[in-house]
Design a protein around this motif. Structure first.
Motif, PDB file in Angstrom:
ATOM      1  N   CYS A 165      -3.121  -5.443   2.487  1.00  0.00           N
ATOM      2  CA  CYS A 165      -1.745  -5.299   1.985  1.00  0.00           C
ATOM      3  C   CYS A 165      -0.786  -6.077   2.878  1.00  0.00           C
ATOM      4  O   CYS A 165      -1.030  -6.252   4.074  1.00  0.00           O
ATOM      5  CB  CYS A 165      -1.328  -3.830   1.957  1.00  0.00           C
ATOM      6  N   HIS A 166       0.324  -6.490   2.290  1.00  0.00           N
ATOM      7  CA  HIS A 166       1.366  -7.122   3.095  1.00  0.00           C
ATOM      8  C   HIS A 166       2.089  -6.067   3.930  1.00  0.00           C
ATOM      9  O   HIS A 166       2.540  -6.352   5.039  1.00  0.00           O
ATOM     10  CB  HIS A 166       2.365  -7.863   2.201  1.00  0.00           C
ATOM     11  N   GLU A 167       2.228  -4.889   3.380  1.00  0.00           N
ATOM     12  CA  GLU A 167       2.818  -3.775   4.122  1.00  0.00           C
ATOM     13  C   GLU A 167       2.389  -2.473   3.478  1.00  0.00           C
ATOM     14  O   GLU A 167       1.898  -2.440   2.346  1.00  0.00           O
ATOM     15  CB  GLU A 167       4.337  -3.879   4.169  1.00  0.00           C
ATOM     16  N   HIS A 213       3.275  -3.707 -10.707  1.00  0.00           N
ATOM     17  CA  HIS A 213       1.954  -3.314 -11.215  1.00  0.00           C
ATOM     18  C   HIS A 213       1.387  -2.287 -10.238  1.00  0.00           C
ATOM     19  O   HIS A 213       1.061  -2.617  -9.100  1.00  0.00           O
ATOM     20  CB  HIS A 213       1.038  -4.522 -11.315  1.00  0.00           C
ATOM     21  N   VAL A 214       1.280  -1.033 -10.648  1.00  0.00           N
ATOM     22  CA  VAL A 214       0.784   0.028  -9.781  1.00  0.00           C
ATOM     23  C   VAL A 214      -0.682   0.292 -10.100  1.00  0.00           C
ATOM     24  O   VAL A 214      -1.049   0.535 -11.251  1.00  0.00           O
ATOM     25  CB  VAL A 214       1.604   1.322  -9.945  1.00  0.00           C
ATOM     26  N   GLY A 273       0.834  -1.189   0.000  1.00  0.00           N
ATOM     27  CA  GLY A 273       0.000   0.000   0.000  1.00  0.00           C
ATOM     28  C   GLY A 273       0.870   1.240   0.000  1.00  0.00           C
ATOM     29  O   GLY A 273       1.817   1.342   0.781  1.00  0.00           O
ATOM     30  N   LEU A 274       0.579   2.177  -0.884  1.00  0.00           N
ATOM     31  CA  LEU A 274       1.338   3.429  -0.969  1.00  0.00           C
ATOM     32  C   LEU A 274       0.363   4.568  -0.725  1.00  0.00           C
ATOM     33  O   LEU A 274      -0.583   4.775  -1.487  1.00  0.00           O
ATOM     34  CB  LEU A 274       1.990   3.565  -2.350  1.00  0.00           C
ATOM     35  N   GLU A 278      -1.868   2.449  -4.855  1.00  0.00           N
ATOM     36  CA  GLU A 278      -1.641   3.857  -4.506  1.00  0.00           C
ATOM     37  C   GLU A 278      -2.984   4.485  -4.148  1.00  0.00           C
ATOM     38  O   GLU A 278      -3.881   4.577  -4.991  1.00  0.00           O
ATOM     39  CB  GLU A 278      -0.978   4.578  -5.679  1.00  0.00           C
ATOM     40  N   ALA A 279      -3.144   4.898  -2.887  1.00  0.00           N
ATOM     41  CA  ALA A 279      -4.424   5.442  -2.436  1.00  0.00           C
ATOM     42  C   ALA A 279      -4.205   6.404  -1.283  1.00  0.00           C
ATOM     43  O   ALA A 279      -3.637   6.025  -0.250  1.00  0.00           O
ATOM     44  CB  ALA A 279      -5.367   4.322  -2.001  1.00  0.00           C
ATOM     45  N   ALA A 280      -4.674   7.639  -1.444  1.00  0.00           N
ATOM     46  CA  ALA A 280      -4.561   8.620  -0.367  1.00  0.00           C
ATOM     47  C   ALA A 280      -5.396   8.219   0.842  1.00  0.00           C
ATOM     48  O   ALA A 280      -5.079   8.566   1.977  1.00  0.00           O
ATOM     49  CB  ALA A 280      -4.994   9.998  -0.874  1.00  0.00           C
TER      50      ALA A 280
END
Length: 281
Positions: free
Chosen positions: A250-252, A154-155, A132-133, A237-239
């Motif tokens: 997510c794993h991290e 893959h983003v 997770g970003l 990618e999610a704010a």
């Protein structure tokens, strides 16, 4: 105060640093008594302690030492003897490093090193490895995501998916229509985001309801993409990652909370490379 330092995130807590300094001093000269103080401003006890006589400073902080003496004089305290020391040159400075030996250089060289062990989420399948970003506006997420795309990950951009789930004919569209009514529908039959925004941003309950409708549909699309990808690493990618509770899928998670230096971006990307090489086999 440490937040003004370069890469302050790598600085250990003050209690740990005081313990390390005290142990070092006792190893050097156990006969002396040491008092290591926490400071909450640039001057510390030097401007109030009437027992102090000497202040050891560097050549570049002479002005600071003189300012301390000005304050002591104003407080009717004796001036301190200032002993400036010459800083030692860094023998092999990197292109982005200081020319002197400094803790900043040490922290720069820590980039790409996993300091604390990361315990992956074992409640989801091991592969693909999901990262997770998240972070605020202009925090650097897009730059990091581009680096990861270039590395072969893959983003998934949740903002783009969010725009898709609003479209007419989608289940999310139908759910929005049921709750908010036809007032949110534009002449072209699509959701009028301006009107919807005026409704939810003036009423937190309405905003929470909107999120409760939209977020599950976004997550469903994300999971469909993950289930059909052939990549070993997927970056979501999610704010709203943490607000929506998606970190559990997510794993991290990498949480980017401030404007990022290129150094930080390199650190993040290097960390991801480490995971790809060591975990995803």
């Amino acid at each position: 105060m440490i937040k003004s330092k370069l890469l302050w995130e790598f600085i250990e807590g003050v209690d740990v640093r005081i313990k390390n300094v005290t142990e070092f001093l006792n190893d050097i000269c156990p006969e002396l008594e040491y008092r290591v103080a926490k400071i909450h401003d640039p001057f510390g006890p030097a401007v109030v302690d009437d027992t102090m006589q000497l202040l050891v400073i560097s050549q570049e902080t002479i002005q600071g030492g003189m300012k301390i003496n000005e304050i002591r004089k104003a407080n009717d305290l004796p001036e301190l003897h200032l002993l400036p020391l010459q800083l030692i040159d860094e023998p092999n400075p990197g292109p982005n490093e200081e020319k002197k030996i400094s803790s900043s250089n040490t922290r720069i060289r820590m980039l790409g090193t996993v300091i604390h062990p990361i315990i992956p989420n074992t409640k989801i399948p091991r592969s693909p490895y999901i990262i997770g970003l998240t972070g605020g506006i202009a925090s650097g997420k897009s730059g990091v995501a581009k680096h990861l795309t270039d590395l072969g990950a893959h983003v998934i951009y949740c903002d783009d998916i969010g725009h898709e789930v609003y479209k007419a004919g989608k289940p999310c569209f139908d759910a929005l229509l049921v709750y908010f009514g036809k007032r949110i529908i534009a002449d072209n039959g699509e959701v009028n985001r301006k009107i919807l925004g005026e409704i939810v941003f003036s009423d937190k309950k309405e905003l929470d309801k909107l999120n409760s409708i939209v977020w599950p549909h976004i997550l469903e699309e994300v999971e469909n993409i993950i289930n059909n990808t052939d990549k070993k690493v997927v970056v979501v990618e999610a704010a709203v990652m943490l607000m929506a509770g998606w970190q559990n899928r997510c794993h991290e998670v990498i949480d980017v909370r401030e404007l990022l230096f290129n150094y930080i971006r390199i650190w993040i990307v290097s960390t991801i490379i480490c995971h790809i090489n060591l975990k995803i086999k």
